[in-house]
Design a protein around this motif. Structure first.
Motif, PDB file in Angstrom:
ATOM      1  N   ARG A  36     -87.691 -29.484 -42.570  1.00  0.00           N
ATOM      2  CA  ARG A  36     -87.250 -29.017 -41.260  1.00  0.00           C
ATOM      3  C   ARG A  36     -87.941 -29.831 -40.168  1.00  0.00           C
ATOM      4  NH1 ARG A  36     -86.025 -22.659 -40.681  1.00  0.00           N
ATOM      5  NH2 ARG A  36     -84.612 -22.421 -42.471  1.00  0.00           N
ATOM      6  N   MET A  37     -87.386 -29.803 -38.965  1.00  0.00           N
ATOM      7  CA  MET A  37     -87.972 -30.516 -37.836  1.00  0.00           C
ATOM      8  C   MET A  37     -89.404 -30.034 -37.602  1.00  0.00           C
ATOM      9  SD  MET A  37     -84.850 -30.556 -35.079  1.00  0.00           S
ATOM     10  CE  MET A  37     -85.870 -31.333 -33.811  1.00  0.00           C
ATOM     11  N   GLY A  49    -106.306 -41.709 -37.641  1.00  0.00           N
ATOM     12  CA  GLY A  49    -104.893 -41.711 -37.980  1.00  0.00           C
ATOM     13  C   GLY A  49    -104.217 -40.446 -37.505  1.00  0.00           C
ATOM     14  N   CYS A  50    -102.890 -40.408 -37.622  1.00  0.00           N
ATOM     15  CA  CYS A  50    -102.103 -39.269 -37.166  1.00  0.00           C
ATOM     16  C   CYS A  50    -101.151 -38.794 -38.257  1.00  0.00           C
ATOM     17  CB  CYS A  50    -101.258 -39.652 -35.948  1.00  0.00           C
ATOM     18  SG  CYS A  50    -102.187 -39.942 -34.435  1.00  0.00           S
ATOM     19  N   PRO A  51    -100.986 -37.475 -38.401  1.00  0.00           N
ATOM     20  CA  PRO A  51     -99.932 -36.997 -39.298  1.00  0.00           C
ATOM     21  C   PRO A  51     -98.561 -37.341 -38.731  1.00  0.00           C
ATOM     22  CG  PRO A  51    -100.875 -35.171 -38.059  1.00  0.00           C
ATOM     23  CD  PRO A  51    -101.715 -36.372 -37.756  1.00  0.00           C
ATOM     24  N   VAL A  52     -97.581 -37.443 -39.607  1.00  0.00           N
ATOM     25  CA  VAL A  52     -96.210 -37.780 -39.219  1.00  0.00           C
ATOM     26  C   VAL A  52     -95.324 -36.605 -39.604  1.00  0.00           C
ATOM     27  CG1 VAL A  52     -94.300 -39.396 -39.575  1.00  0.00           C
ATOM     28  CG2 VAL A  52     -96.658 -40.240 -39.518  1.00  0.00           C
ATOM     29  N   HIS A  53     -94.357 -36.288 -38.728  1.00  0.00           N
ATOM     30  CA  HIS A  53     -93.520 -35.108 -38.900  1.00  0.00           C
ATOM     31  C   HIS A  53     -92.042 -35.488 -39.005  1.00  0.00           C
ATOM     32  CE1 HIS A  53     -97.219 -33.938 -36.817  1.00  0.00           C
ATOM     33  NE2 HIS A  53     -97.089 -32.752 -37.370  1.00  0.00           N
ATOM     34  N   ALA A  54     -91.274 -34.633 -39.647  1.00  0.00           N
ATOM     35  CA  ALA A  54     -89.826 -34.832 -39.727  1.00  0.00           C
ATOM     36  C   ALA A  54     -89.212 -34.650 -38.351  1.00  0.00           C
ATOM     37  CB  ALA A  54     -89.213 -33.841 -40.712  1.00  0.00           C
ATOM     38  N   SER A  55     -88.347 -35.576 -37.962  1.00  0.00           N
ATOM     39  CA  SER A  55     -87.709 -35.514 -36.644  1.00  0.00           C
ATOM     40  C   SER A  55     -86.335 -34.864 -36.695  1.00  0.00           C
ATOM     41  CB  SER A  55     -87.589 -36.920 -36.053  1.00  0.00           C
ATOM     42  OG  SER A  55     -86.805 -37.757 -36.893  1.00  0.00           O
ATOM     43  N   VAL A  56     -85.843 -34.614 -37.902  1.00  0.00           N
ATOM     44  CA  VAL A  56     -84.583 -33.903 -38.104  1.00  0.00           C
ATOM     45  C   VAL A  56     -84.771 -32.943 -39.268  1.00  0.00           C
ATOM     46  CG1 VAL A  56     -83.156 -35.832 -37.265  1.00  0.00           C
ATOM     47  CG2 VAL A  56     -83.650 -35.621 -39.724  1.00  0.00           C
ATOM     48  N   SER A  57     -83.861 -32.010 -39.426  1.00  0.00           N
ATOM     49  CA  SER A  57     -83.866 -31.175 -40.627  1.00  0.00           C
ATOM     50  C   SER A  57     -82.860 -31.749 -41.615  1.00  0.00           C
ATOM     51  CB  SER A  57     -83.522 -29.721 -40.288  1.00  0.00           C
ATOM     52  OG  SER A  57     -82.269 -29.617 -39.638  1.00  0.00           O
ATOM     53  N   ALA A  80     -81.802 -37.497 -44.938  1.00  0.00           N
ATOM     54  CA  ALA A  80     -80.396 -37.253 -44.631  1.00  0.00           C
ATOM     55  C   ALA A  80     -80.327 -36.040 -43.708  1.00  0.00           C
ATOM     56  CB  ALA A  80     -79.604 -37.003 -45.914  1.00  0.00           C
ATOM     57  N   ASN A  81     -79.771 -36.235 -42.522  1.00  0.00           N
ATOM     58  CA  ASN A  81     -79.775 -35.215 -41.477  1.00  0.00           C
ATOM     59  C   ASN A  81     -78.683 -34.175 -41.745  1.00  0.00           C
ATOM     60  OD1 ASN A  81     -80.016 -33.801 -39.091  1.00  0.00           O
ATOM     61  ND2 ASN A  81     -79.451 -35.514 -37.751  1.00  0.00           N
ATOM     62  N   ASP A  82     -79.058 -32.891 -41.744  1.00  0.00           N
ATOM     63  CA  ASP A  82     -78.042 -31.851 -41.903  1.00  0.00           C
ATOM     64  C   ASP A  82     -77.411 -31.447 -40.579  1.00  0.00           C
ATOM     65  OD1 ASP A  82     -79.927 -30.219 -40.672  1.00  0.00           O
ATOM     66  OD2 ASP A  82     -80.451 -29.112 -42.479  1.00  0.00           O
ATOM     67  N   GLY A  83     -77.935 -32.001 -39.463  1.00  0.00           N
ATOM     68  CA  GLY A  83     -77.363 -31.726 -38.150  1.00  0.00           C
ATOM     69  C   GLY A  83     -77.662 -30.345 -37.600  1.00  0.00           C
ATOM     70  N   GLN A  84     -78.482 -29.564 -38.293  1.00  0.00           N
ATOM     71  CA  GLN A  84     -78.730 -28.176 -37.889  1.00  0.00           C
ATOM     72  C   GLN A  84     -79.890 -28.035 -36.899  1.00  0.00           C
ATOM     73  OE1 GLN A  84     -76.638 -25.578 -38.985  1.00  0.00           O
ATOM     74  NE2 GLN A  84     -75.530 -27.422 -39.613  1.00  0.00           N
ATOM     75  N   ARG A  85     -80.747 -29.044 -36.793  1.00  0.00           N
ATOM     76  CA  ARG A  85     -81.908 -28.995 -35.901  1.00  0.00           C
ATOM     77  C   ARG A  85     -82.750 -27.733 -36.150  1.00  0.00           C
ATOM     78  NH1 ARG A  85     -82.612 -32.322 -31.907  1.00  0.00           N
ATOM     79  NH2 ARG A  85     -83.700 -30.743 -30.665  1.00  0.00           N
ATOM     80  N   LEU A  86     -83.028 -27.449 -37.399  1.00  0.00           N
ATOM     81  CA  LEU A  86     -83.829 -26.283 -37.772  1.00  0.00           C
ATOM     82  C   LEU A  86     -85.309 -26.637 -37.706  1.00  0.00           C
ATOM     83  CD1 LEU A  86     -81.751 -25.102 -40.865  1.00  0.00           C
ATOM     84  CD2 LEU A  86     -81.681 -24.176 -38.531  1.00  0.00           C
ATOM     85  N   TRP A  87     -86.074 -25.866 -36.935  1.00  0.00           N
ATOM     86  CA  TRP A  87     -87.500 -26.127 -36.774  1.00  0.00           C
ATOM     87  C   TRP A  87     -88.297 -25.479 -37.898  1.00  0.00           C
ATOM     88  CZ3 TRP A  87     -89.802 -29.469 -33.547  1.00  0.00           C
ATOM     89  CH2 TRP A  87     -89.068 -29.945 -32.446  1.00  0.00           C
ATOM     90  N   ASP A  88     -89.394 -26.123 -38.251  1.00  0.00           N
ATOM     91  CA  ASP A  88     -90.284 -25.598 -39.277  1.00  0.00           C
ATOM     92  C   ASP A  88     -90.873 -24.268 -38.816  1.00  0.00           C
ATOM     93  OD1 ASP A  88     -91.689 -26.184 -41.856  1.00  0.00           O
ATOM     94  OD2 ASP A  88     -93.441 -25.969 -40.566  1.00  0.00           O
TER      95      ASP A  88
END
Length: 314
Positions: A36-37, A49-57, A80-88
């Motif tokens: 999830r985003m 260093g910095c953690p990296v996060h998913a920019s799409v769900s 692969a983007n599901d287009g739902q923009r679901l946040w973690d």
């Protein structure tokens, strides 16, 4: 003059696990995982260093090695983007005020959000704050565009100036300083007026910090920190030293906005504004883009190219 537009959801993103100075993050997801985003997909266990996060769900398609803009091989997480923009589900808005926050807490929030300098240097912001504790006397938000033709900072100031101001206040509180300077070039009169209006409203709330807009001459490279500090304070940064060594902590405008979103809304760094410009671009635009989107997606959103470019700079 082009208002910021959001890039339509890309079919996929390829997110590099090194978006910062320091050790690359290591993947903590695998192909087939649903993400999830805002979910952490890359972590740095030790060192800078910095953690990296998913920019799409969506679903992790692959972990591949690709060369970045300067030719360094870097691991990428392809989603692969599901287009739902679901946040973690870990994303939480803040329930207490700024005055209750400690320096250590603010530093940790910024670290976990994966924020590195968005002006181009990509130095982890949490570490920059740590190194300025006890040294900085003022926080400077660098609102100059770092290269000609860019207008991303201009649009951010004009459209979301209050977020930039909010991020500055968070960093000022972390450092225990009362002086803040918004350094804006004089070719942005509308943004200057907007920021000054926001500051007037802020003063009406009775806050005690001294924050002002400093209008700078428009010249290249005004955004370089050495030129900026000298122009604003008359102090020269000695060779091998940092702005904190002469009492200044410098943030890029979009970095300040990212700090505000992380502190108040719990949002990690998953997008930024990009200017797409040049005489080969059919419709130049300022675009908010999820990290990992392709240049091809950006160009297509701007109407494609009118001719074959001699050079493409990212």
């Amino acid at each position: 003059g082009s208002a910021t537009e959001r890039l339509p959801e890309p079919a996929s993103v390829s997110i590099p696990l090194s978006q910062h100075i320091g050790a690359p993050a290591q993947p903590v997801v695998k192909p087939g995982d649903t993400v999830r985003m805002g979910q952490v997909i890359g972590a740095v266990e030790q060192g800078l260093g910095c953690p990296v996060h998913a920019s799409v769900s969506g679903t992790v398609k692959a972990i591949v090695t690709r060369r970045n803009a300067v030719g360094t091989p870097i691991q990428n997480v392809v989603i692969a983007n599901d287009g739902q923009r679901l946040w973690d589900e870990s994303i939480r808005t803040r329930e207490t005020g700024l005055q209750e926050a400690t320096t250590e807490e603010i530093v940790e929030v910024i670290r976990q959000a994966g924020i590195s300098g968005l002006g181009g240097a990509t130095f982890p912001t949490y570490s920059k704050i740590q190194s300025a504790v006890g040294k900085a006397e003022a926080v400077i938000v660098n609102c100059a565009e770092c290269e000609p033709y860019l207008t991303a900072n201009h649009r951010l100031l004009l459209e979301r100036g209050e977020i930039v101001l909010s991020g500055m206040e968070v960093v000022m509180h972390a450092l225990g300083v009362k002086t803040g300077i918004l350094a804006v070039e004089d070719n942005k009169p509308d943004a200057i007026a907007h920021l000054q209006e926001r500051l007037k409203k802020r003063e009406s709330l009775g806050r005690d910090a001294d924050i002002r807009v400093a209008v700078m001459k428009t010249k290249y490279p005004q955004g370089d920190e050495r030129q900026l500090v000298y122009a604003l304070t008359g102090r020269e940064i000695p060779a091998g030293k940092l702005p904190a060594d002469v009492g200044c902590m410098i943030l890029n405008a979009e970095t300040a906005a990212a700090v505000s979103r992380a502190f108040w809304r719990g949002l990690p760094l998953v997008s930024r504004i990009v200017t797409v410009a040049g005489d080969c671009v059919r419709q130049p635009k300022n675009v908010r883009v999820p990290l990992g989107a392709s240049v091809q997606d950006l160009i297509a959103f701007c109407g494609g190219l009118t001719q074959t470019p001699k050079k493409m700079i990212t």
